[in-house]
Design an enzyme around this catalytic site. Sequence first.
Site, PDB file in Angstrom:
ATOM      1  N   TYR A 192      -1.711  -0.381  11.156  1.00  6.76           N
ATOM      2  CA  TYR A 192      -1.920  -1.058   9.861  1.00  6.76           C
ATOM      3  C   TYR A 192      -0.749  -0.790   8.927  1.00  6.76           C
ATOM      4  O   TYR A 192      -0.114  -1.718   8.405  1.00  6.76           O
ATOM      5  CB  TYR A 192      -3.228  -0.585   9.213  1.00  6.76           C
ATOM      6  CG  TYR A 192      -3.294  -0.894   7.720  1.00  6.76           C
ATOM      7  CD1 TYR A 192      -3.386  -2.211   7.271  1.00  6.76           C
ATOM      8  CD2 TYR A 192      -3.218   0.130   6.770  1.00  6.76           C
ATOM      9  CE1 TYR A 192      -3.411  -2.493   5.897  1.00  6.76           C
ATOM     10  CE2 TYR A 192      -3.245  -0.148   5.403  1.00  6.76           C
ATOM     11  CZ  TYR A 192      -3.343  -1.459   4.975  1.00  6.76           C
ATOM     12  OH  TYR A 192      -3.360  -1.745   3.629  1.00  6.76           O
ATOM     13  N   LYS A 200       2.182  -3.348   7.314  1.00  6.42           N
ATOM     14  CA  LYS A 200       2.414  -3.542   5.872  1.00  6.42           C
ATOM     15  C   LYS A 200       3.871  -3.190   5.533  1.00  6.42           C
ATOM     16  O   LYS A 200       4.505  -3.854   4.716  1.00  6.42           O
ATOM     17  CB  LYS A 200       1.465  -2.665   5.044  1.00  6.42           C
ATOM     18  CG  LYS A 200      -0.004  -3.031   5.135  1.00  6.42           C
ATOM     19  CD  LYS A 200      -0.345  -4.394   4.555  1.00  6.42           C
ATOM     20  CE  LYS A 200      -0.251  -4.458   3.048  1.00  6.42           C
ATOM     21  NZ  LYS A 200      -0.698  -5.785   2.526  1.00  6.42           N
ATOM     22  N   THR A 253       0.824  -1.216   0.000  1.00  8.53           N
ATOM     23  CA  THR A 253       0.000   0.000   0.000  1.00  8.53           C
ATOM     24  C   THR A 253       0.856   1.264   0.000  1.00  8.53           C
ATOM     25  O   THR A 253       1.980   1.260   0.532  1.00  8.53           O
ATOM     26  CB  THR A 253      -0.915  -0.013   1.249  1.00  8.53           C
ATOM     27  OG1 THR A 253      -1.496   1.283   1.402  1.00  8.53           O
ATOM     28  CG2 THR A 253      -0.143  -0.311   2.529  1.00  8.53           C
ATOM     29  N   ASP A 254       0.286   2.337  -0.533  1.00  8.41           N
ATOM     30  CA  ASP A 254       0.987   3.628  -0.496  1.00  8.41           C
ATOM     31  C   ASP A 254       1.107   4.158   0.935  1.00  8.41           C
ATOM     32  O   ASP A 254       1.891   5.066   1.202  1.00  8.41           O
ATOM     33  CB  ASP A 254       0.269   4.664  -1.385  1.00  8.41           C
ATOM     34  CG  ASP A 254      -1.170   4.951  -0.984  1.00  8.41           C
ATOM     35  OD1 ASP A 254      -1.691   4.287  -0.067  1.00  8.41           O
ATOM     36  OD2 ASP A 254      -1.788   5.844  -1.601  1.00  8.41           O
ATOM     37  N   GLU A 255       0.330   3.576   1.869  1.00 10.66           N
ATOM     38  CA  GLU A 255       0.370   4.082   3.248  1.00 10.66           C
ATOM     39  C   GLU A 255       1.727   3.855   3.907  1.00 10.66           C
ATOM     40  O   GLU A 255       2.014   4.451   4.938  1.00 10.66           O
ATOM     41  CB  GLU A 255      -0.744   3.446   4.094  1.00 10.66           C
ATOM     42  CG  GLU A 255      -2.112   3.857   3.618  1.00 10.66           C
ATOM     43  CD  GLU A 255      -3.218   3.633   4.644  1.00 10.66           C
ATOM     44  OE1 GLU A 255      -2.925   3.465   5.832  1.00 10.66           O
ATOM     45  OE2 GLU A 255      -4.387   3.630   4.223  1.00 10.66           O
TER      46      GLU A 255
HETATM   47  P1  NAD Z   1     -10.140  -6.857   2.408  1.00 13.72           P
HETATM   48  O1  NAD Z   1     -10.100  -6.498   3.851  1.00 13.72           O
HETATM   49  O2  NAD Z   1     -11.337  -6.540   1.602  1.00 13.72           O
HETATM   50  O3  NAD Z   1      -9.860  -8.424   2.237  1.00 13.72           O
HETATM   51  C1  NAD Z   1      -8.848  -9.091   2.940  1.00 13.72           C
HETATM   52  C2  NAD Z   1      -9.021 -10.588   2.686  1.00 13.72           C
HETATM   53  O4  NAD Z   1      -7.952 -11.278   3.361  1.00 13.72           O
HETATM   54  C3  NAD Z   1     -10.334 -11.167   3.248  1.00 13.72           C
HETATM   55  O5  NAD Z   1     -10.906 -12.044   2.314  1.00 13.72           O
HETATM   56  C4  NAD Z   1      -9.885 -11.924   4.498  1.00 13.72           C
HETATM   57  O6  NAD Z   1     -10.725 -13.031   4.808  1.00 13.72           O
HETATM   58  C5  NAD Z   1      -8.488 -12.360   4.080  1.00 13.72           C
HETATM   59  N1  NAD Z   1      -7.611 -12.638   5.245  1.00 13.72           N
HETATM   60  C6  NAD Z   1      -7.415 -11.828   6.312  1.00 13.72           C
HETATM   61  N2  NAD Z   1      -6.568 -12.428   7.180  1.00 13.72           N
HETATM   62  C7  NAD Z   1      -6.221 -13.623   6.631  1.00 13.72           C
HETATM   63  C8  NAD Z   1      -5.381 -14.682   7.022  1.00 13.72           C
HETATM   64  N3  NAD Z   1      -4.719 -14.651   8.196  1.00 13.72           N
HETATM   65  N4  NAD Z   1      -5.247 -15.752   6.213  1.00 13.72           N
HETATM   66  C9  NAD Z   1      -5.916 -15.814   5.031  1.00 13.72           C
HETATM   67  N5  NAD Z   1      -6.752 -14.857   4.619  1.00 13.72           N
HETATM   68  C10 NAD Z   1      -6.898 -13.766   5.400  1.00 13.72           C
HETATM   69  O7  NAD Z   1      -8.824  -6.203   1.774  1.00 13.72           O
HETATM   70  P2  NAD Z   1      -8.591  -5.452   0.392  1.00 13.72           P
HETATM   71  O8  NAD Z   1      -9.049  -4.054   0.512  1.00 13.72           O
HETATM   72  O9  NAD Z   1      -9.080  -6.318  -0.703  1.00 13.72           O
HETATM   73  O10 NAD Z   1      -6.998  -5.419   0.352  1.00 13.72           O
HETATM   74  C11 NAD Z   1      -6.250  -6.495  -0.207  1.00 13.72           C
HETATM   75  C12 NAD Z   1      -4.769  -6.165  -0.119  1.00 13.72           C
HETATM   76  O11 NAD Z   1      -4.500  -4.956  -0.841  1.00 13.72           O
HETATM   77  C13 NAD Z   1      -4.272  -5.921   1.303  1.00 13.72           C
HETATM   78  O12 NAD Z   1      -2.998  -6.513   1.424  1.00 13.72           O
HETATM   79  C14 NAD Z   1      -4.193  -4.412   1.432  1.00 13.72           C
HETATM   80  O13 NAD Z   1      -3.193  -4.038   2.333  1.00 13.72           O
HETATM   81  C15 NAD Z   1      -3.832  -4.025   0.010  1.00 13.72           C
HETATM   82  N6  NAD Z   1      -4.292  -2.693  -0.436  1.00 13.72           N
HETATM   83  C16 NAD Z   1      -5.601  -2.317  -0.328  1.00 13.72           C
HETATM   84  C17 NAD Z   1      -6.002  -1.087  -0.836  1.00 13.72           C
HETATM   85  C18 NAD Z   1      -7.446  -0.627  -0.764  1.00 13.72           C
HETATM   86  O14 NAD Z   1      -7.725   0.522  -1.124  1.00 13.72           O
HETATM   87  N7  NAD Z   1      -8.387  -1.468  -0.370  1.00 13.72           N
HETATM   88  C19 NAD Z   1      -5.066  -0.231  -1.442  1.00 13.72           C
HETATM   89  C20 NAD Z   1      -3.727  -0.655  -1.520  1.00 13.72           C
HETATM   90  C21 NAD Z   1      -3.360  -1.881  -1.020  1.00 13.72           C
HETATM   91  O1  DAU Z   2      -4.153   4.015   0.519  1.00  7.97           O
HETATM   92  C1  DAU Z   2      -4.416   2.660   0.491  1.00  7.97           C
HETATM   93  C2  DAU Z   2      -5.225   2.263   1.701  1.00  7.97           C
HETATM   94  O2  DAU Z   2      -6.535   2.755   1.509  1.00  7.97           O
HETATM   95  C3  DAU Z   2      -5.247   0.755   1.942  1.00  7.97           C
HETATM   96  O3  DAU Z   2      -3.934   0.328   2.220  1.00  7.97           O
HETATM   97  C4  DAU Z   2      -6.170   0.407   3.108  1.00  7.97           C
HETATM   98  O4  DAU Z   2      -6.257  -0.996   3.273  1.00  7.97           O
HETATM   99  C5  DAU Z   2      -7.544   0.967   2.792  1.00  7.97           C
HETATM  100  O5  DAU Z   2      -8.431   0.701   3.868  1.00  7.97           O
HETATM  101  C6  DAU Z   2      -7.471   2.462   2.527  1.00  7.97           C
HETATM  102  O6  DAU Z   2      -7.133   3.193   3.728  1.00  7.97           O
HETATM  103  P1  DAU Z   2      -7.834   4.578   4.125  1.00  7.97           P
HETATM  104  O7  DAU Z   2      -7.704   4.760   5.576  1.00  7.97           O
HETATM  105  O8  DAU Z   2      -7.396   5.660   3.227  1.00  7.97           O
HETATM  106  O9  DAU Z   2      -9.367   4.193   3.698  1.00  7.97           O
HETATM  107  P2  DAU Z   2     -10.777   4.439   4.445  1.00  7.97           P
HETATM  108  O10 DAU Z   2     -11.830   4.056   3.456  1.00  7.97           O
HETATM  109  O11 DAU Z   2     -10.818   3.818   5.789  1.00  7.97           O
HETATM  110  O12 DAU Z   2     -10.795   6.022   4.629  1.00  7.97           O
HETATM  111  C7  DAU Z   2     -10.639   6.902   3.525  1.00  7.97           C
HETATM  112  C8  DAU Z   2     -10.665   8.320   4.070  1.00  7.97           C
HETATM  113  O13 DAU Z   2     -11.987   8.614   4.547  1.00  7.97           O
HETATM  114  C9  DAU Z   2      -9.753   8.533   5.253  1.00  7.97           C
HETATM  115  O14 DAU Z   2      -9.199   9.836   5.186  1.00  7.97           O
HETATM  116  C10 DAU Z   2     -10.660   8.434   6.471  1.00  7.97           C
HETATM  117  C11 DAU Z   2     -11.983   8.949   5.937  1.00  7.97           C
HETATM  118  N1  DAU Z   2     -13.206   8.352   6.543  1.00  7.97           N
HETATM  119  C12 DAU Z   2     -13.311   7.004   6.568  1.00  7.97           C
HETATM  120  C13 DAU Z   2     -14.434   6.394   7.099  1.00  7.97           C
HETATM  121  C14 DAU Z   2     -14.549   4.894   7.163  1.00  7.97           C
HETATM  122  C15 DAU Z   2     -14.227   9.180   7.013  1.00  7.97           C
HETATM  123  O15 DAU Z   2     -14.137  10.405   6.964  1.00  7.97           O
HETATM  124  N2  DAU Z   2     -15.329   8.567   7.547  1.00  7.97           N
HETATM  125  C16 DAU Z   2     -15.476   7.220   7.630  1.00  7.97           C
HETATM  126  O16 DAU Z   2     -16.518   6.747   8.165  1.00  7.97           O
END
Ligand code: NAD
Ligand code: DAU
Length: 346
Positions: A160, A164, A132-134
């Site tokens: 988190y 990562k 992730t970019d985080e």
């Molecule tokens: P998500 O939370 O929707 O899904 C995570 C999945 O992993 C679920 O199906 C869960 O059951 C599974 N999981 C969790 N713990 C596990 C374990 N111990 N063993 C096996 N499976 C397990 O997540 P997402 O948003 O699809 O993110 C997927 C990946 O992409 C993550 O690694 C996250 O850090 C990365 N990522 C997400 C975003 C985003 O915007 N969502 C952006 C950049 C990177």
């Molecule tokens: O940048 C990549 C990341 O993006 C991934 O690595 C993470 O897994 C993914 O969850 C996401 O993280 P963020 O914290 O950016 O996403 P989230 O949807 O939780 O929040 C997006 C923005 O919105 C953040 O600034 C917090 C804000 N927010 C979020 C929620 C859930 C609100 O203002 N209200 C809310 O209820």
Amino acid sequence: MDREEKEMTIIVTGGAGFIGSNFIFYMLKEYSDYRIVCLDKLTYAGNLSTLEPVMQNENFRFVKADICDRAAVEEIFQEELPDIVVNFAAETHVDRSIKEPGVFLQTNIIGTQVLMDACRKYGNIRYHQVSTDEVYGDLPLDRPDLFFTEKMPIQTSSPYSSSKAGADLLVLAYYRTYDLPVTISRCSNNYGPYHFPEKLIPLMIANALADKPLPVYGEGLNVRDWLYVEDHCKAIALIIHKGKFGEVYNVGGHNEKQNIEIVKMICKELGKPESLITYVNDRKGHDMRYAIDPAKIHNELGWLPETKFEEGIKKTIQWYLDNREWWQTIISGEYQDYYEKMYGRR
Ligand code: NAD
Ligand code: DAU
């Protein structure tokens, strides 16, 4: 059967979650001769019903397992002799990591180690880490000229992102120390179908449809760089086929939006009043701005995002309107307790 005689097999961990499931759909569609094995623990974020459309596909297998469970992981590797492992499995929600960091360290770091150990044990298997970019921390709002490049130092804010980042360092160490053929992608915020409703966009859509308050943290000025999930999947497909071992690729589409802009856009699209917007206590350690410089993946692998935000957000909202059962089932269960705990007295 040895590896040379069989079709390309990819183990996709975390494939019952948001991005992993979209990746499985993409791979089965674009590489229909590949075998895809999904390994997922089915935590609160994993949903088997998401994978329903591919369950009968003969090139697909689902295995319920924890990536931290060494014996279970090795058994699957032994059975499948994978060519590539793509690790999406993770605990992913920043707010949950603030309340309970432990499971984030366990799954995100130890799980990564277990998977890479299995890759080493069963023939130096190609390993891709979805990061992730985080891991770069955040950028100030008053410096729009700054972007995350792959050369930036890791500087995390939440449990988190720290977990990562820890995993990323371990992946690079396995490359340097053991010559494991690894790559890492660091993507910005994704949006699209099957996004779990605890995250900003699906949460706001679900609340707006129920005429419930839309909880915006702080002043809503934080900026995220949004990418349609299929564009992320395409980037990962490119990296696993053409990426250079030991390299990190940033993935993002130069699409920065303030949270409040997103929420107002959702209200407009759904015909709901902005008076639903409720400003609530800010997230602890809240990152201000994420913004990816995707020059490397563009120049080296030819990747470019294809979905414009205006089109992608409309498609996403429509998907949530057409698939109410999917998310309403989720939010009617234990999610209620989560919501009360997170937002009840915020
Ligand atoms: P998500 O939370 O929707 O899904 C995570 C999945 O992993 C679920 O199906 C869960 O059951 C599974 N999981 C969790 N713990 C596990 C374990 N111990 N063993 C096996 N499976 C397990 O997540 P997402 O948003 O699809 O993110 C997927 C990946 O992409 C993550 O690694 C996250 O850090 C990365 N990522 C997400 C975003 C985003 O915007 N969502 C952006 C950049 C990177
Ligand atoms: O940048 C990549 C990341 O993006 C991934 O690595 C993470 O897994 C993914 O969850 C996401 O993280 P963020 O914290 O950016 O996403 P989230 O949807 O939780 O929040 C997006 C923005 O919105 C953040 O600034 C917090 C804000 N927010 C979020 C929620 C859930 C609100 O203002 N209200 C809310 O209820």
